[in-house]
Design a protein around this motif. Structure first.
Motif, PDB file in Angstrom:
ATOM      1  N   VAL A  19      24.981  72.958   9.775  1.00 24.23           N
ATOM      2  CA  VAL A  19      26.071  73.043  10.752  1.00 24.23           C
ATOM      3  C   VAL A  19      26.119  74.435  11.360  1.00 24.23           C
ATOM      4  O   VAL A  19      26.251  74.594  12.578  1.00 24.23           O
ATOM      5  CB  VAL A  19      27.425  72.662  10.104  1.00 24.23           C
ATOM      6  N   TRP A  22      23.180  74.780  13.747  1.00 23.11           N
ATOM      7  CA  TRP A  22      23.444  74.018  14.965  1.00 23.11           C
ATOM      8  C   TRP A  22      24.397  74.792  15.875  1.00 23.11           C
ATOM      9  O   TRP A  22      24.143  74.946  17.062  1.00 23.11           O
ATOM     10  CB  TRP A  22      24.026  72.652  14.613  1.00 23.11           C
ATOM     11  N   PRO A  60      28.144  66.620  19.289  1.00 18.39           N
ATOM     12  CA  PRO A  60      28.570  65.409  18.590  1.00 18.39           C
ATOM     13  C   PRO A  60      29.806  64.812  19.240  1.00 18.39           C
ATOM     14  O   PRO A  60      30.536  65.492  19.960  1.00 18.39           O
ATOM     15  CB  PRO A  60      28.921  65.929  17.195  1.00 18.39           C
ATOM     16  N   GLN A  64      31.532  62.312  14.648  1.00 15.08           N
ATOM     17  CA  GLN A  64      30.390  63.037  14.096  1.00 15.08           C
ATOM     18  C   GLN A  64      30.764  64.486  13.758  1.00 15.08           C
ATOM     19  O   GLN A  64      30.355  65.007  12.728  1.00 15.08           O
ATOM     20  CB  GLN A  64      29.232  63.027  15.089  1.00 15.08           C
ATOM     21  N   ALA A  65      31.547  65.113  14.634  1.00 13.33           N
ATOM     22  CA  ALA A  65      31.947  66.499  14.386  1.00 13.33           C
ATOM     23  C   ALA A  65      32.777  66.618  13.112  1.00 13.33           C
ATOM     24  O   ALA A  65      32.576  67.540  12.313  1.00 13.33           O
ATOM     25  CB  ALA A  65      32.722  67.042  15.583  1.00 13.33           C
ATOM     26  N   ARG A  67      32.658  64.683  10.500  1.00 11.55           N
ATOM     27  CA  ARG A  67      31.751  64.497   9.359  1.00 11.55           C
ATOM     28  C   ARG A  67      30.907  65.738   9.118  1.00 11.55           C
ATOM     29  O   ARG A  67      30.654  66.133   7.982  1.00 11.55           O
ATOM     30  CB  ARG A  67      30.846  63.292   9.591  1.00 11.55           C
ATOM     31  N   MET A  68      30.455  66.385  10.204  1.00 14.84           N
ATOM     32  CA  MET A  68      29.629  67.588  10.066  1.00 14.84           C
ATOM     33  C   MET A  68      30.383  68.686   9.329  1.00 14.84           C
ATOM     34  O   MET A  68      29.853  69.319   8.428  1.00 14.84           O
ATOM     35  CB  MET A  68      29.205  68.100  11.438  1.00 14.84           C
ATOM     36  N   PHE A  69      31.600  68.909   9.733  1.00 11.75           N
ATOM     37  CA  PHE A  69      32.343  70.031   9.158  1.00 11.75           C
ATOM     38  C   PHE A  69      32.943  69.693   7.806  1.00 11.75           C
ATOM     39  O   PHE A  69      33.198  70.589   7.009  1.00 11.75           O
ATOM     40  CB  PHE A  69      33.402  70.524  10.146  1.00 11.75           C
ATOM     41  N   GLY A  71      31.223  68.024   5.620  1.00  7.53           N
ATOM     42  CA  GLY A  71      30.083  68.060   4.726  1.00  7.53           C
ATOM     43  C   GLY A  71      29.643  69.465   4.338  1.00  7.53           C
ATOM     44  O   GLY A  71      28.963  69.660   3.358  1.00  7.53           O
ATOM     45  N   GLU A  72      30.025  70.468   5.117  1.00  6.95           N
ATOM     46  CA  GLU A  72      29.564  71.827   4.812  1.00  6.95           C
ATOM     47  C   GLU A  72      30.588  72.600   4.027  1.00  6.95           C
ATOM     48  O   GLU A  72      31.744  72.476   4.085  1.00  6.95           O
ATOM     49  CB  GLU A  72      29.211  72.562   6.097  1.00  6.95           C
TER      50      GLU A  72
END
Length: 72
Positions: A19, A22, A60, A64-65, A67-69, A71-72
């Protein structure tokens, strides 16, 4: 690595903090586009459209955004 699939290409970059990588890459592309000196480039700005298309494809949607944040 770039993989070519039907009707698309997929760019994969290994990174322990995807993330962050990206976000840094998107920021770099925005800065590159904003630093273009229009006086030193021909009137054909087709390459800017290509960069913008890439940038847009990297963004995203809201789901999606989240989920991305998360997950990190």
């Amino acid at each position: 690595m770039v993989k070519f699939e039907k009707d698309k290409f997929v760019v994969e970059m290994d990174n322990p903090f995807p993330v962050s990588m990206w976000l840094s890459t998107v920021t770099d592309i925005v800065r590159a586009i904003s630093s273009v000196d229009k006086e030193r480039v021909s009137n054909e700005y087709d390459f800017i459209y290509g960069l913008c298309d890439l940038l847009e494809a990297m963004l995203p949607d809201e789901r999606q955004a989240k989920r991305m944040f998360e997950g990190e």
